[in-house]
Design an enzyme around this catalytic site. Structure first.
Site, mmCIF file in Angstrom:
data_model
loop_
_atom_site.group_PDB
_atom_site.id
_atom_site.type_symbol
_atom_site.label_atom_id
_atom_site.label_comp_id
_atom_site.label_asym_id
_atom_site.label_seq_id
_atom_site.Cartn_x
_atom_site.Cartn_y
_atom_site.Cartn_z
ATOM 1 N N GLY A 114 11.336 32.043 -16.124
ATOM 2 C CA GLY A 114 11.869 30.550 -17.151
ATOM 3 C C GLY A 114 12.390 29.650 -15.757
ATOM 4 O O GLY A 114 13.294 29.675 -15.576
ATOM 5 N N LYS A 146 12.891 42.609 -4.849
ATOM 6 C CA LYS A 146 14.479 42.447 -5.311
ATOM 7 C C LYS A 146 15.875 43.442 -5.086
ATOM 8 O O LYS A 146 16.512 43.600 -4.777
ATOM 9 C CB LYS A 146 13.379 42.577 -7.479
ATOM 10 C CG LYS A 146 13.329 41.005 -7.507
ATOM 11 C CD LYS A 146 12.916 40.699 -8.860
ATOM 12 C CE LYS A 146 12.261 39.265 -9.018
ATOM 13 N NZ LYS A 146 11.859 39.159 -10.302
ATOM 14 N N ASP A 173 7.038 43.087 -7.126
ATOM 15 C CA ASP A 173 8.232 41.753 -7.058
ATOM 16 C C ASP A 173 9.263 42.623 -7.252
ATOM 17 O O ASP A 173 10.529 41.693 -6.334
ATOM 18 C CB ASP A 173 7.809 41.194 -7.823
ATOM 19 C CG ASP A 173 8.488 40.047 -8.475
ATOM 20 O OD1 ASP A 173 9.176 39.562 -7.876
ATOM 21 O OD2 ASP A 173 8.363 39.809 -10.136
ATOM 22 N N VAL A 219 16.690 37.412 -8.045
ATOM 23 C CA VAL A 219 17.284 38.582 -8.568
ATOM 24 C C VAL A 219 17.322 37.907 -10.033
ATOM 25 O O VAL A 219 18.478 37.172 -10.357
ATOM 26 C CB VAL A 219 18.087 39.512 -7.935
ATOM 27 C CG1 VAL A 219 17.735 41.092 -8.774
ATOM 28 C CG2 VAL A 219 17.495 39.748 -6.480
ATOM 29 N N GLY A 263 0.269 33.010 -20.392
ATOM 30 C CA GLY A 263 1.415 32.589 -19.257
ATOM 31 C C GLY A 263 2.312 33.853 -18.864
ATOM 32 O O GLY A 263 3.387 33.266 -18.460
ATOM 33 N N LEU A 311 20.345 35.089 -14.275
ATOM 34 C CA LEU A 311 21.626 36.036 -14.596
ATOM 35 C C LEU A 311 22.236 36.904 -13.191
ATOM 36 O O LEU A 311 22.131 36.476 -12.301
ATOM 37 C CB LEU A 311 21.185 37.357 -14.819
ATOM 38 C CG LEU A 311 20.020 37.216 -16.484
ATOM 39 C CD1 LEU A 311 19.096 38.434 -16.459
ATOM 40 C CD2 LEU A 311 21.317 37.135 -17.864
ATOM 41 N N THR A 319 9.731 26.463 -3.892
ATOM 42 C CA THR A 319 8.579 26.729 -3.327
ATOM 43 C C THR A 319 8.398 28.415 -3.458
ATOM 44 O O THR A 319 9.784 29.342 -3.604
ATOM 45 C CB THR A 319 7.973 26.362 -1.945
ATOM 46 O OG1 THR A 319 8.276 27.010 -1.260
ATOM 47 C CG2 THR A 319 8.247 24.915 -2.319
ATOM 48 N N LYS A 333 11.949 34.581 -2.883
ATOM 49 C CA LYS A 333 12.577 36.013 -2.021
ATOM 50 C C LYS A 333 12.737 36.708 -1.153
ATOM 51 O O LYS A 333 12.943 37.466 0.001
ATOM 52 C CB LYS A 333 11.835 37.674 -3.137
ATOM 53 C CG LYS A 333 12.927 37.248 -4.394
ATOM 54 C CD LYS A 333 11.990 38.033 -5.606
ATOM 55 C CE LYS A 333 10.209 37.387 -5.589
ATOM 56 N NZ LYS A 333 11.210 36.963 -7.165
ATOM 57 N N GLU A 351 21.326 33.585 -5.736
ATOM 58 C CA GLU A 351 21.264 33.962 -7.306
ATOM 59 C C GLU A 351 20.062 34.536 -7.868
ATOM 60 O O GLU A 351 19.825 35.602 -8.385
ATOM 61 C CB GLU A 351 22.643 33.404 -7.482
ATOM 62 C CG GLU A 351 22.693 34.119 -9.213
ATOM 63 C CD GLU A 351 22.865 35.335 -8.854
ATOM 64 O OE1 GLU A 351 24.552 35.907 -8.563
ATOM 65 O OE2 GLU A 351 22.337 36.064 -9.288
#
Ligand code: ADP
Ligand code: ASP
Ligand code: MG
Length: 828
Positions: free
Chosen positions: A802, A687, A683, A614, A669, A618, A560, A584, A611
């Site tokens: 994604g 990070k 945001d 951020v 989107g 990746l 969430t 986050k 992980e």
């Protein structure tokens, strides 16, 4: 021709509860084509208790025993009515009525003197076995008259001598009686009563509660049986009492001594005395489930294979510890002798003895109801020493349980005790006394009875479950959460096979409801299960379900973006639940709350992995940590940490207004529903905060500049207003863009942090050679400069958003954590 050898079967009360059970048992026995079958039966389930209750009522002269006897009659005649007709039914019920008259006489006598002598209790309690034997014999006769019909009253055969330690069989007398009662040429199925016997005086007695197992073993010995099968309501001897340890497994093979040790230490599935007669005659014993005759069950025999670990774990409750303490005992020979002689004279049996090598104290465990007597006799025996202060005191600690691990293979295997006590320690269970028999077949620990079930479960998981069994609760099965469940479902068979990794998703929570699965939720159709079995969300119940005592590791995956959920992290971590999340919020909030989270994780020895907070999957945090832990000196971290902002500035080339690109991106989107969440830079700032904190910086949002791309006048209005009025501000971006292009540069929204503590988030104009200038539309990219990577920086680049990649990143965290939990390898 010599007759084939007997095979003895015993059915417990749970296998003889009702008419269906009787039919099943009769069918099972008739299906066997063995020549000579002896079927030892218990009373119908609950019958012995009901009969003993009659004697208690009578003792109180409580007339309700009549009504209770009528209830017993009702149950028996209903069962008989379902199984037999006509004459057969009448004969069985007739005999029952005669017995009931006798029972009534005994009860009247008890009521008159308001006391039930042991003999009267034995007589009444023993009828349960007589009634089920008679009924089963009649059912067998009706189903197969040529094979069934005989029943043997054990009182005519088994003769015992009652001692303090229980009944001992008079073998010669009993064997002679067996031979005279059962014809040498017998062929067919003979029913035999369990539980009851005759004493040397010729009076009825019993073999003690659960004694039918012992009866069966005695009949097996008397008939020189080829094997003994004890049929019950579980699949065999289990690694622990299945009522207390849901993960208990069937033990395929046990030695006699292992089974005896388990039985003696509380595994109710076999009566502790059962094995004596079968060991002496080397008769193999099978423990099996009468409802699952196809299951092979457990085999108990002399030749069971040794394993180098334990076979089972048991607990006996209702114990007390008596502790005798005093410096006067040190080096004084004979103290222990006097102690045990006194206890023996008082008839107190000692279950466990533990003496420290300093001889400063001796500690014994005895049944709680004998503790006071034990203290008394010990105090009397050592009265002089107590006065002279050589012995300081005799204490009792009540409400204790003995938890024991049992197995022949423990002998000479190092590390079993360490594992046993280590697991108890990690579960926070205090051990009051410890004992290991010199046979090394049993290691026992005395714990508070309140802790006993938890102790059993913790020890069971320590020995039986793979360290890689992981209980998982997922919160937020939205786009990412759902994808993750799919990925786990697809991979779980392979992970189980190749890595022995048992990932059990056991709970899924939405904002208002949750689904709890017993062992695990079937991920193939969790959504329909959610619809049919979902219940109202209760986060406490969710937590308890995800982190039960019987599973070694628990992980909550938070998919969430909820601040409410992150407010629970500290509690979960402090209770040992690991957390994996792309959320986050918890890690970029105030520095104080971030520290509190770390402290909670330390307290619970729990870990959190994030992980995916951020750059989705990746390896950004991992790479940074790798550099730090391998001793590199990280000098700066810079990056494009927002796929949305990357997209906007990749597409924007001055030919179309910026506001148009924002609207288009929103429609496709690529932005949050309110694009200002992206454009504000918050945001990205979160990070950056996470990365800087990984580098050890006590940084907070607000400490460093964040360029807000939302014009000030549009920060409070509605989304529609914002989108409508953004074109009024296109000039601002446009002029920055033109200035950059004039200098041969590009605009990029970049977050940066260096070892001197400088941090910033905002638009920068970078030249064409810069690695950030040529990236795919929505890529994230991060550049690490360090002592090792100084001239040629380390770059991580790729899709940073994604559902597929985010879920895969969470999955990778899960596997990293699982690997750490099972091997202790890797840093976290
Ligand atoms: P029966 O009526 O067939 O004699 P019991 O109730 O006496 O059956 O014994 C079977 C029960 O023993 C099981 O239902 C289980 O609850 C309990 N039990 C306790 N410990 C164990 C164990 N280690 N393995 C199997 N069963 C156990
Ligand atoms: N019926 C007796 C009891 O309940 C004996 C047995 O079932 O083993 O104790
Ligand atoms: Mg039993």
């Amino acid at each position: 021709m010599a007759k084939n050898r007997w095979k003895i079967h015993k059915f417990g009360g749970s296998s003889l509860a009702d008419a269906d059970c009787f039919r099943r048992v009769a069918g099972l026995m008739l299906d066997r084509r063995d020549d000579r079958i002896g079927v030892v039966v218990s009373a119908m389930g609950g019958m012995t208790d009901a009969l003993l209750n009659l004697t208690q009522l009578a003792e109180r002269d409580d007339a309700s025993y009549e009504a209770e006897l009528a209830a017993i009659s009702e149950r028996y005649s209903a069962t008989t009515g379902e199984l037999l007709d006509g004459k057969q039914r009448a004969a069985v019920l007739d005999d029952w009525s005669k017995d009931a008259d006798d029972v009534r006489d005994v009860l009247k006598a008890i009521a008159l003197v308001k006391s039930a002598p042991q003999r009267s209790r034995d007589v009444v309690a023993g009828y349960g076995e007589i009634w089920s034997a008679r009924l089963l014999a009649a059912v067998l006769a009706s189903m197969a008259p040529e094979r069934g019909g005989t029943w043997v009253d054990a009182r005519d055969v088994i003769t015992v001598h009652q001692t303090e330690l229980g009944p001992t069989v008079q073998w010669e007398v009993s064997r002679n009686k067996f031979e005279s009662v059962v014809p040498a040429e017998f062929s067919g199925v003979a029913v035999m009563t369990g539980f009851i016997a005759t004493d040397e005086a010729g009076l009825q007695t019993t073999l003690g509660r659960n004694g039918s197992d012992f009866s069966a073993a005695i009949f097996a010995a008397l008939s020189s049986a080829r094997e003994l099968s004890i049929w019950t309501d579980v699949d065999g001897v289990m690694s622990a009492d299945p009522n207390r340890v849901p993960e208990a497994q069937v033990i395929d093979n046990l030695t006699y001594s292992e089974a005896m040790e388990l039985a003696y230490f509380g595994a109710k599935v076999i009566h502790p005395q059962t094995l004596g007669p079968v060991i002496d005659n080397e008769i193999p014993v099978f423990i099996r489930n009468s409802r699952k005759p196809g299951h092979p069950g457990s085999r108990v025999a002399a030749d069971a294979a040794l394993t180098d670990s334990i076979k089972g774990i048991t607990a006996i409750g209702g114990m007390a510890l008596v502790n005798l303490e005093g410096s006067g005992m040190i080096g004084v020979p004979g103290t222990a002798d006097r102690l045990f002689a006194a206890l023996k004279n008082a008839g107190v049996s000692v279950t466990l003895i533990s003496q420290a090598s300093s001889e400063h104290s001796i500690c014994i465990a005895v049944p709680a109801d004998l503790a006071e007597r034990a203290r008394q006799v010990i105090s009397d025996e050592f009265a002089d020493e107590l006065v002279g202060r050589q012995i300081q005191r005799v204490d009792i600690t009540d409400s204790q349980s003995i938890v024991a691990v049992v197995g022949d293979g423990m002998a000479g295997t190092p590390g079993i005790a360490a594992r046993f006590f280590g697991t108890l320690g990690r579960a926070g269970i205090n051990i009051r006394a410890i004992a290991q028999g010199s046979s090394e077949r049993n290691i026992s620990a005395v714990v508070d009875s309140d802790d006993a079930t938890r102790a059993l479960r913790a020890v069971h998981s320590g020995f039986y479950l793979s360290a890689k069994t992981i209980s998982i609760g997922l919160i937020g099965p939205g786009t990412v959460g759902k994808t993750l469940l799919q990925q786990i479902e697809k991979q779980s068979a392979r992970l189980a096979k190749e890595f022995n990794l048992d990932l059990r998703v056991r709970a899924i929570a939405r904002s208002k409801s949750m689904l709890l699965g017993d062992r695990r939720i079937d991920l193939e159709d969790w959504q329909s299960q959610f619809d049919s079995a979902g219940v109202e969300l209760d986060l406490d119940a969710f937590e308890a379900h995800v982190n039960p005592d019987h599973l070694p590791h628990a992980i909550i995956i938070d998919c969430t973006a909820s601040e409410f959920i992150t407010s629970k992290y500290a509690d979960w971590l402090s209770r040992g639940i690991h957390i994996i999340t792309p959320n986050k919020k918890a890690f970029s909030g105030s520095y104080a709350s971030y520290r509190a989270l770390q402290a909670a994780a330390d307290e619970g020895s729990a870990h959190y992995f994030y992980e995916t907070a951020v750059g989705a999957a990746l390896p950004i945090i991992t790479t940074l940590c790798d550099l730090i832990y391998t001793g590199d000196e990280v000098r700066s971290v810079n990056g494009i940490l927002s796929g949305t902002l990357a997209y906007l500035f990749n597409v924007y080339d001055g030919s179309r207004p910026f506001s148009e690109i924002v609207r288009e991106a929103r429609d496709n989107g690529y932005t949050e529903p309110d694009p200002r969440d992206d454009l504000s830079g918050m945001d990205v700032a979160r990070k950056l905060t996470i990365l800087a904190r990984e580098m050890g910086e006590a940084i907070e949002i607000g400490d460093f500049p964040v360029q807000n791309l939302v014009p000030e006048s549009l920060r409070e209005c509605s989304i529609e207003d914002f989108l409508d009025r953004l074109p009024d501000h296109d000039d601002e971006i446009d002029s920055m863009y033109r200035e950059a292009v004039a200098n041969g540069r590009q605009l990029r929204y970049i977050a940066g942090f260096d070892a001197q503590g400088n941090a910033s988030v905002g638009l920068e104009a970078i030249d064409a050679e810069h690695p950030f200038s040529n990236i795919n539309l929505t890529d994230n990219i991060v550049q690490f400069k360090s002592a090792r990577y100084s001239d040629n920086p380390l770059v991580v680049q790729g899709p940073g958003a994604g559902p597929e990649v985010t879920a895969a990143g969470i999955f990778a965290d899960l596997l990293r954590l699982a690997n750490y939990l099972s091997t202790g390898e890797g840093y976290v």
